[in-house]
Motif scaffolding. Structure first.
Motif, mmCIF file in Angstrom:
data_model
loop_
_atom_site.group_PDB
_atom_site.id
_atom_site.type_symbol
_atom_site.label_atom_id
_atom_site.label_comp_id
_atom_site.label_asym_id
_atom_site.label_seq_id
_atom_site.Cartn_x
_atom_site.Cartn_y
_atom_site.Cartn_z
ATOM 1 N N MET A 215 -4.701 -1.356 19.686
ATOM 2 C CA MET A 215 -3.573 -2.295 20.415
ATOM 3 C C MET A 215 -2.625 -2.984 19.570
ATOM 4 S SD MET A 215 -3.480 0.776 23.395
ATOM 5 C CE MET A 215 -2.809 -0.626 24.774
ATOM 6 N N VAL A 216 -3.337 -3.641 19.469
ATOM 7 C CA VAL A 216 -2.166 -5.214 19.062
ATOM 8 C C VAL A 216 -1.587 -4.785 17.625
ATOM 9 C CG1 VAL A 216 -2.841 -7.084 17.833
ATOM 10 C CG2 VAL A 216 -3.995 -5.940 20.208
ATOM 11 N N ALA B 115 -0.970 -14.140 17.784
ATOM 12 C CA ALA B 115 -1.302 -14.924 18.698
ATOM 13 C C ALA B 115 -1.693 -13.393 19.938
ATOM 14 C CB ALA B 115 0.100 -15.065 19.586
ATOM 15 N N GLN B 116 -1.488 -12.463 19.764
ATOM 16 C CA GLN B 116 -2.050 -11.491 20.614
ATOM 17 C C GLN B 116 -4.109 -11.523 19.756
ATOM 18 O OE1 GLN B 116 0.575 -8.007 20.975
ATOM 19 N NE2 GLN B 116 -1.313 -7.036 22.370
ATOM 20 N N SER C 279 4.115 -13.892 18.013
ATOM 21 C CA SER C 279 3.146 -12.958 18.927
ATOM 22 C C SER C 279 2.394 -11.852 18.919
ATOM 23 C CB SER C 279 4.054 -12.237 19.583
ATOM 24 O OG SER C 279 3.431 -11.353 20.570
ATOM 25 N N LYS C 280 2.068 -10.802 17.735
ATOM 26 C CA LYS C 280 0.564 -9.791 17.365
ATOM 27 C C LYS C 280 -0.303 -11.441 17.315
ATOM 28 C CE LYS C 280 3.390 -5.167 16.836
ATOM 29 N NZ LYS C 280 1.946 -5.200 17.767
ATOM 30 N N ASN D 274 -10.539 0.079 19.562
ATOM 31 C CA ASN D 274 -9.707 0.333 20.814
ATOM 32 C C ASN D 274 -8.382 -0.971 20.613
ATOM 33 O OD1 ASN D 274 -8.232 0.288 23.629
ATOM 34 N ND2 ASN D 274 -9.666 2.134 22.948
ATOM 35 N N GLN D 275 -9.241 -2.356 20.955
ATOM 36 C CA GLN D 275 -8.271 -3.306 21.026
ATOM 37 C C GLN D 275 -7.889 -4.099 19.523
ATOM 38 O OE1 GLN D 275 -7.864 -5.324 24.038
ATOM 39 N NE2 GLN D 275 -8.458 -3.223 24.800
ATOM 40 N N ASP E 89 5.677 -0.466 17.758
ATOM 41 C CA ASP E 89 5.894 -0.588 19.411
ATOM 42 C C ASP E 89 7.021 -0.048 19.292
ATOM 43 O OD1 ASP E 89 3.697 -3.022 20.560
ATOM 44 O OD2 ASP E 89 4.936 -3.332 19.052
ATOM 45 N N ARG F 161 -5.248 -13.496 17.872
ATOM 46 C CA ARG F 161 -6.421 -14.643 18.359
ATOM 47 C C ARG F 161 -7.337 -14.676 19.557
ATOM 48 N NH1 ARG F 161 -2.573 -18.705 16.874
ATOM 49 N NH2 ARG F 161 -1.648 -18.741 18.930
ATOM 50 N N TYR F 162 -5.842 -14.616 20.585
ATOM 51 C CA TYR F 162 -6.269 -14.611 21.589
ATOM 52 C C TYR F 162 -7.495 -13.165 22.298
ATOM 53 C CZ TYR F 162 -3.252 -18.448 22.594
ATOM 54 O OH TYR F 162 -2.812 -19.323 22.302
ATOM 55 N N ASN F 163 -7.133 -12.263 21.375
ATOM 56 C CA ASN F 163 -8.210 -11.684 22.178
ATOM 57 C C ASN F 163 -9.609 -10.868 21.201
ATOM 58 O OD1 ASN F 163 -8.188 -8.246 23.285
ATOM 59 N ND2 ASN F 163 -5.795 -8.038 22.926
ATOM 60 N N LYS G 166 0.072 -2.254 16.007
ATOM 61 C CA LYS G 166 0.629 -0.761 15.934
ATOM 62 C C LYS G 166 2.140 -1.529 15.982
ATOM 63 C CE LYS G 166 -0.108 0.397 20.866
ATOM 64 N NZ LYS G 166 1.455 -0.328 21.063
#
Lengths: 196, 196
Positions: free
Chosen positions: B191-192, B156-157, B153-154, B187-188, B196, B159-161, B194
Motif C-alpha cells: 500500500m505504501v 514517514a508513512q 511523505s512516503k 499488504n501494508q 498513486d 517509518r510509522y507503519n 506504490k
DNA sequence: AGGCAATATTAACACTGTTAATATTATGAA
DNA sequence: TTCATAATATTAACAGTGTTAATATTGCCT
C-alpha cells in the motif's frame, strides 16, 4: 471475599487510585505502595483483591477507553459520515493520549504480567482504534463506496500509522515540536484516508 | 580514567556483555549486577565507565544498527533500484527485530535516562529506517520519478507503519500467528510503496 | 460477651539502581 | 627494590521495587 458487592467496591478504590496516578504522574509513578496509599490502605491489602499490580493497572484500560470514546464523540458530533469524520475522530483519539501520555504507555508500551492471562483486555486495546471508527467503515461497506479488502487494509494502515506516530512523539521526542507533530499527523491521515 | 585506550577497552567489555544479554534474554534480564557479572567485574565497577545503566545499554544501539544493516545489505544485494528493493530491505529490517525482540524493545520501547542527554543516539535510532532506504529515495528524486514532498511523505508513512506493526506484533501479540504477521506486513508495504 | 471467620497490617525476602567507604592494584621516585 | 601515591576494583549500605507469610484487627453471629 465473601461479599461480592463489598469486594467490587474495594477493587474500585484501588482502580480509581491507580487511574489518578497514571493520569497525573504516569506509569513510572505506579507502585504497589503508591497505589495502596492513594487508596487509603496498606500495600499488602491490594493482594486480597488483585493477583498482582499488572493485573490492576490493566483493569484501568476499560475506564480509560470509555473516557476517550466520550471525548471522541464530543469532538465529532454533527459530522457527516465520510473520510473527514474518521480524520476528526482519529485526531481526537490521538489528542487523548497526548493529554495523558501515561495512558498511552499503559495501552501500548507496558507489557502484561502473563501473555495468556487477561487476553481479552489486550484484545480490546488492540482493536480500540478500529472500534472508534467502526461506524464509518461499516457505512463505506454498506454504501459500496469501498470493498471489504480495501477497508481492512485501510483500517490496518490507520492503526499502525497512528500508534507509530504517537510512539515516536511520546516515547522518542520525534518530531521535536508539537506543531511538527500536528503537521505530520495531518499529512499521514490524508494519505491513508483517500481513494486511490 | 587516565589511559584512554584501557578505558575504552573496559567500556567495550561491558557493552559486549550487555549486547549478549539483550540479544539472548532481552531487556528484562538487563541489570547492573547481571551485566557486570557477564563482563567479569563487580557491579560497582560499571560506574567507573558509565554514568548509569541506561547510558550503557543505549551505547549498544550503534553496534546493533551496524549488524542490522549488514543483514539488510546481504538480503538485498544484486537488486535493482525501485520499490521492490525498498520492500525487501524493509522486510529484512523487520526480520532483524523479529529475530531479536530485545533489540526492538531497546530501540523503540525503553526510554533513556534523561531526555536531553545522548540525544544523538536517539536521533540515530529515529532515523534508522529512513537511512536504510536513503539510497532508493535519493534515486527516486534524481530520476524525477517522485518529487520531494511525496518522498518525505512516503518515508514517514513507511517509518510509522513498520514500527507500528512491530510494536503490535512483538509487544501485543497481534496478530496471533507469524503467518498473519507476514501477510499484514506484505499488504501494508504494498500500500505504501506504490504510485498513486 | 465470646468465639470465629474475614480482612487488614506489619515483617520479611529477594530483587533493583546507585553511592560511599574500603581494599587492591599499578605506577613512579628514592 | 621499597615505599608512597594515585588509579581502580570491591564490598557495604541505602532506598526503592513486587510479593508472601505471619500477625493484628475488625466485624458478625450465637
Amino acid at each position: 471475599m465473601q461479599n461480592k458487592i463489598q469486594e467490587q467496591r474495594m477493587r474500585e478504590y484501588f482502580i480509581q487510585a491507580a487511574k489518578e496516578i497514571i493520569r497525573g504522574e504516569g506509569m513510572r509513578a505506579i507502585s504497589v505502595r503508591n497505589v495502596a496509599e492513594q487508596a487509603g490502605y496498606s500495600y499488602a491489602t491490594l493482594y486480597n483483591y488483585f493477583t498482582n499490580i499488572k493485573d490492576l493497572v490493566f483493569e484501568c484500560t476499560v475506564d480509560f477507553q470509555e473516557e476517550c470514546l466520550e471525548q471522541i464523540d464530543r469532538d465529532s458530533k454533527n459530522l457527516d459520515m465520510g473520510f473527514d469524520r474518521i480524520k476528526i475522530r482519529t485526531k481526537s483519539f490521538m489528542k487523548y493520549f497526548i493529554q495523558y501520555p501515561g495512558i498511552f504507555t499503559l495501552f501500548y508500551i507496558e507489557n502484561p504480567s502473563t501473555i495468556a492471562k487477561k487476553h481479552s483486555t489486550i484484545d480490546l486495546i488492540n482493536s480500540f482504534l478500529d472500534r472508534v471508527n467502526q461506524q464509518e467503515w461499516d457505512y463505506f461497506l454498506e454504501t459500496h463506496y469501498l470493498n471489504e479488502a480495501i477497508i481492512e487494509s485501510k483500517k490496518a494502515q490507520l492503526r499502525y500509522n497512528v500508534i507509530g506516530i504517537l510512539l515516536f512523539y511520546l516515547n522518542r521526542q520525534f518530531p521535536k515540536t508539537y506543531n511538527d507533530y500536528l503537521q505530520i499527523t495531518d499529512n499521514q491521515l490524508s494519505m491513508v484516508l483517500k481513494i486511490d
